[in-house]
Design an enzyme around this catalytic site. Sequence first.
Site: not given
Ligand SMILES: Nc1ncnc2c1ncn2[C@@H]1O[C@H](COP(=O)(O)OP(=O)(O)OP(=O)(O)O)[C@@H](O)[C@H]1O
Ligand SMILES: [Mg+2]
Length: 371
Positions: A72-73, A117, A166, A225
């Site tokens: 998401k981030t 977020d 989430t 992750r």
């Molecule tokens: N589609 C993708 N392709 C490549 N790497 C990814 C992808 N999605 C996530 N990642 C990797 O996974 C890690 C976590 O992703 P991210 O921080 O965007 O998750 P999030 O959904 O924001 O999690 P949270 O709910 O904990 O905030 C990032 O460092 C990224 O490198």
């Molecule tokens: Mg995030």
Amino acid sequence: MTDEQPEEAPLVAPAADPEDRAVEAALRPRNLDDFVGQKRVRRQLSLVLEASRLRGRSADHVLLSGPPGLGKTTLAMIIAAEMNAPLRITSGPAIQHAGDLAAILSSLTEGEVLFLDEIHRMSRPAEEMLYMAMEDFRVDIIVGKGPGATAIPLELPPFTLVGATTRAGLLPGPLRDRFGFTGHLEFYSTEELELVLRRSAMLMDMKVNSAAFAEIAGRSRGTPRIANRLLRRVRDWALVHGIDLIDARAASAALDMYEVDARGLDRLDRSVLTALITKFNGGPVGLSTLAIAVGEEPETVETVAEPYLVREGMLGRTPRGRIATAAAWKHLGLEMPPHVAAAMPEDLFSVAPESLLDSESVLDSWAQPES
Ligand SMILES: Nc1ncnc2c1ncn2[C@@H]1O[C@H](COP(=O)(O)OP(=O)(O)OP(=O)(O)O)[C@@H](O)[C@H]1O
Ligand SMILES: [Mg+2]
């Protein structure tokens, strides 16, 4: 265990730990083309962004929902990059008063992307201010208190709000309705995780063969992750063992050492299943009894171990208690005795793991209430 010594998070926990936070920025894909998987969201989002570029306007507000660690981030950052717009980052818990939000909104520049977020954790007054800002690009700043208070309208430049959560279910309808586009992120397939790992290994200058990528991906619980975290542990192991090219044997030896097995279960997951099967003949057994048997708090078993076991179709939650499915027996290398199999509800085997997670109705239909 005291507050000063927080227990280390499991290696397969989906939420970011301090090490993840320190290194994730370097591994984040920077544009939509590098973002692996999530084909549907990627295609739709790309259309939304392209259309707004053609219209020469800021993009519609975007809501991204899904479990932790799925991107998401990362997508929020990609949206800003694709729009060639500056990005401002804040989060629900950081906005306790409407004034906090007003300060951020009033300092936005035209076209800026505001990433909010954990949007479900914003305070109610801030949320109401956000409605107006999203819809009309204006806010009312309240000056003074009580009967003498006055609202001063403030025009905002057009901006794009990207909200992440989430817990999409916790968002009030009026807020959800104000997003032009909602993308729900799904767990990744093993093949997609292999691509994520391939890219990360390249950025980390690691030599890893295809079989090793498959080995790590299979243990990553559908979550990029976790995949990246396991890759770092494999790198440590290879370094200590003087291994230059990481193959499947090295990857599995490393992850076995960290007690993450071939399906991504860790020690707690396996001890829950082992207790269920060896001490309670597969269940059903109440959560608190099961927790005592594995020496954990019921809450730990329920929130840390169970979600993934249910998702994998290895554990069922019924009103009479927890049961180990045939998949759980098989995973532990055991054969489910015929009388246990006969006592299992037939539908339990025909439902997909996903629906086990969402609905207990299938199980409710056969089980007696827990006494
Ligand atoms: N589609 C993708 N392709 C490549 N790497 C990814 C992808 N999605 C996530 N990642 C990797 O996974 C890690 C976590 O992703 P991210 O921080 O965007 O998750 P999030 O959904 O924001 O999690 P949270 O709910 O904990 O905030 C990032 O460092 C990224 O490198
Ligand atoms: Mg995030």
